[in-house]
Structures are given as structure tokens and as C-alpha cells.
Write a protein that holds these residues in place. Structure first.
Motif, PDB file in Angstrom:
ATOM      1  N   PRO A 155       0.877  -1.330  -0.030  1.00  0.00           N
ATOM      2  CA  PRO A 155      -0.085  -0.101  -0.023  1.00  0.00           C
ATOM      3  C   PRO A 155       0.898   1.128  -0.140  1.00  0.00           C
ATOM      4  N   VAL A 156       1.910   1.280   0.635  1.00  0.00           N
ATOM      5  CA  VAL A 156       2.628   2.247   0.648  1.00  0.00           C
ATOM      6  C   VAL A 156       3.408   2.506  -0.668  1.00  0.00           C
ATOM      7  N   LYS A 158       2.289   1.858  -3.496  1.00  0.00           N
ATOM      8  CA  LYS A 158       1.161   2.074  -4.395  1.00  0.00           C
ATOM      9  C   LYS A 158       0.741   3.887  -4.107  1.00  0.00           C
ATOM     10  N   GLU A 159       0.701   4.070  -3.050  1.00  0.00           N
ATOM     11  CA  GLU A 159       0.791   5.738  -2.472  1.00  0.00           C
ATOM     12  C   GLU A 159       1.688   6.427  -3.369  1.00  0.00           C
ATOM     13  N   PHE A 163      -0.414   7.589  -6.740  1.00  0.00           N
ATOM     14  CA  PHE A 163      -0.878   8.849  -6.118  1.00  0.00           C
ATOM     15  C   PHE A 163       0.060   9.951  -5.921  1.00  0.00           C
ATOM     16  N   ARG A 165       2.242  10.465  -3.468  1.00  0.00           N
ATOM     17  CA  ARG A 165       2.509  10.869  -2.484  1.00  0.00           C
ATOM     18  C   ARG A 165       3.979  10.483  -1.809  1.00  0.00           C
TER      19      ARG A 165
END
Length: 255
Positions: A155-156, A158-159, A163, A165
């Protein structure tokens, strides 16, 4: 002359990015110098560890120099820029010496991927990590979706990749991407590197190979390197070579 230098002091080598005016952005001459330095370091038995640093405090490395790749034809971009860079980062990742990245400033794109090719990382408190490629219409190309997937929680990653981030130093420490956060990453990285002066270089190398085999970092080569080292020390190998040179049938002792 490349903007990436190799400095050796007391069995510790330093690879230093040195183009702070361009935020240490990577060019092909820098990548070629990195590959050449890695080849030299792999064969230098006096070197115990390698620290990757950068000049300046704004950026460790802002990634690949956009002027170096933006006008390349698609086939050239894929065939050479991406594949050559990938090969060279793999060369750093598979160095027989332990490596520590001192992330003194922001590490974006190829700069983040460069740090990922090291064994461990030390990061400045104000530095951030990012994969900004999709913001300029491209994707990570030097292991940002591959090696980083082993080093960061999905998830990190993918962030960052989907996105845009940024990852702060504190969060990078919390998820295990960096070993320490320090005001002077280069000094702390060197302190860590100096610990290898009291350890067996050969045992350290073999331990790195074993870990890489477990996580899939060039697993085939790591397994064959370990097996090759075992057989090269055997009496069977010595007998086989002697028999070949003497043009006779070998009598293997099984040892």
C-alpha cells in the motif's frame, strides 16, 4: 568527466554523486561511471564496505536528468535508457560488499531506486522519498515497481507510484526502508560501514549472497556462486583439473 566519484579511505569506499546544481540528477555518463566503479570494487579485496553519498543538502538525487531521456525515440528509451539503467542498478545491488546509502536530501524517481539498490539506508530528517514519474507521463523504470516492492509495504508503494504521495523520513523509518534517521546521514553511514572492519569480509559476502538468494535478488547467480565456492575448495575439483591437464581419467576422492 563524470559527476560520480569514487573515494577510498581506510578500507571504506565512497561513491559520491557530485552535481548539486542539478540536484544530482543522473545522466548516462554517471551511470556508466557507477558501473565501472562497481566492477572495480567487486575485485578489490581491501574494500570492506561502500557508502553511497551525494554533495549538497537539497537532494540526494532528483532522479534521471529529464534532458537525457525526454527526446529519445520510444525504442531507444526502452532498449537502452531503461534497460541499461536497470542493469547498472542491478550491478550495484549485487555488489559483493555491503552498501549503505546516505540520503542527505530528497530522493525522487531514479534517486529513490538508486538508494533501493543499496543494502541499507540512512536518511536526513527533512528528506523525502517519491516516485513522481506518472506526473510527467512515464513510469518507474529502474526497479521502482520491482525491487521497491520487496522493500516497502504494497500500500505504501502504491501511494507513491499511483498517487504521487511522498514518504517522510519518519515514515520511511517506521516501515523499515531506512535503518536510521540522522542529521548527518553520511557520518552515520560511515560509522555503520566501519563495523565491517571487525568482521570477516568473506563471511559478510556469503551472508549477503544467502539473503539475496532468499529474497530473489539474482537468486540463480547467488545459488550458483555459493555452490561454486563450495566445489572450488574440494579435493574433487583439484583432482578433476589435474586429470584434465594431464590427459588422464580422474580418480575423484569424494572430498
Amino acid at each position: 568527466m563524470s559527476d560520480l566519484h569514487l573515494i577510498v579511505e581506510e578500507a571504506i569506499a565512497e561513491l559520491r554523486l557530485d552535481n548539486p546544481a542539478k540536484l544530482n540528477a543522473l545522466t548516462m555518463p554517471m551511470l556508466e561511471a557507477l558501473e565501472a566503479h562497481c566492477a572495480r570494487l567487486d575485485r578489490d579485496e581491501t574494500i570492506h564496505a561502500v557508502v553511497l553519498t551525494a554533495v549538497g543538502d537539497r537532494a540526494f538525487c532528483a532522479g534521471a536528468d529529464i534532458n537525457a531521456w525526454s527526446e529519445l525515440p520510444p525504442a531507444e528509451f526502452a532498449r537502452h535508457w531503461v534497460r541499461d539503467g536497470h542493469r547498472i542498478f542491478d550491478r550495484l545491488a549485487r555488489l559483493s560488499k555491503p552498501t549503505i546509502a546516505a540520503i542527505n536530501g530528497h530522493a525522487f524517481g531514479g534517486g529513490l531506486e538508486l538508494s533501493a539498490a543499496c543494502d541499507i539506508r540512512v536518511m536526513a530528517p527533512a528528506a523525502t522519498l517519491a516516485l513522481p514519474e506518472t506526473g510527467v507521463g512515464i513510469i518507474p523504470g529502474w526497479s521502482g515497481t520491482q525491487r521497491l516492492a520487496r522493500l516497502l509495504p504494497e500500500p505504501v508503494l502504491k501511494e507513491m507510484a499511483l498517487f504521487g504521495r511522498r514518504l517522510t523520513a519518519d515514515r520511511a523509518l517506521a516501515v523499515g526502508y531506512v535503518a536510521a534517521v540522522a542529521e548527518d546521514p553520511a557520518a552515520v553511514a560511515r560509522e555503520i560501514a566501519e563495523r565491517t572492519l571487525a568482521t570477516s569480509p568473506r563471511a559478510t559476502e556469503i551472508a549477503k549472497y544467502m539473503i539475496h538468494g532468499a529474497v530473489g535478488e539474482d537468486r540463480g547467480a547467488m545459488i550458483e556462486a555459493l555452490g561454486g565456492g563450495m566445489i572450488a575448495a574440494s579435493e574433487d575439483k583439484a583432482e578433476g583439473v589435474s586429470a584434465f591437464r594431464e590427459k588422464r581419467k580422474p580418480q575423484f576422492p569424494g572430498r
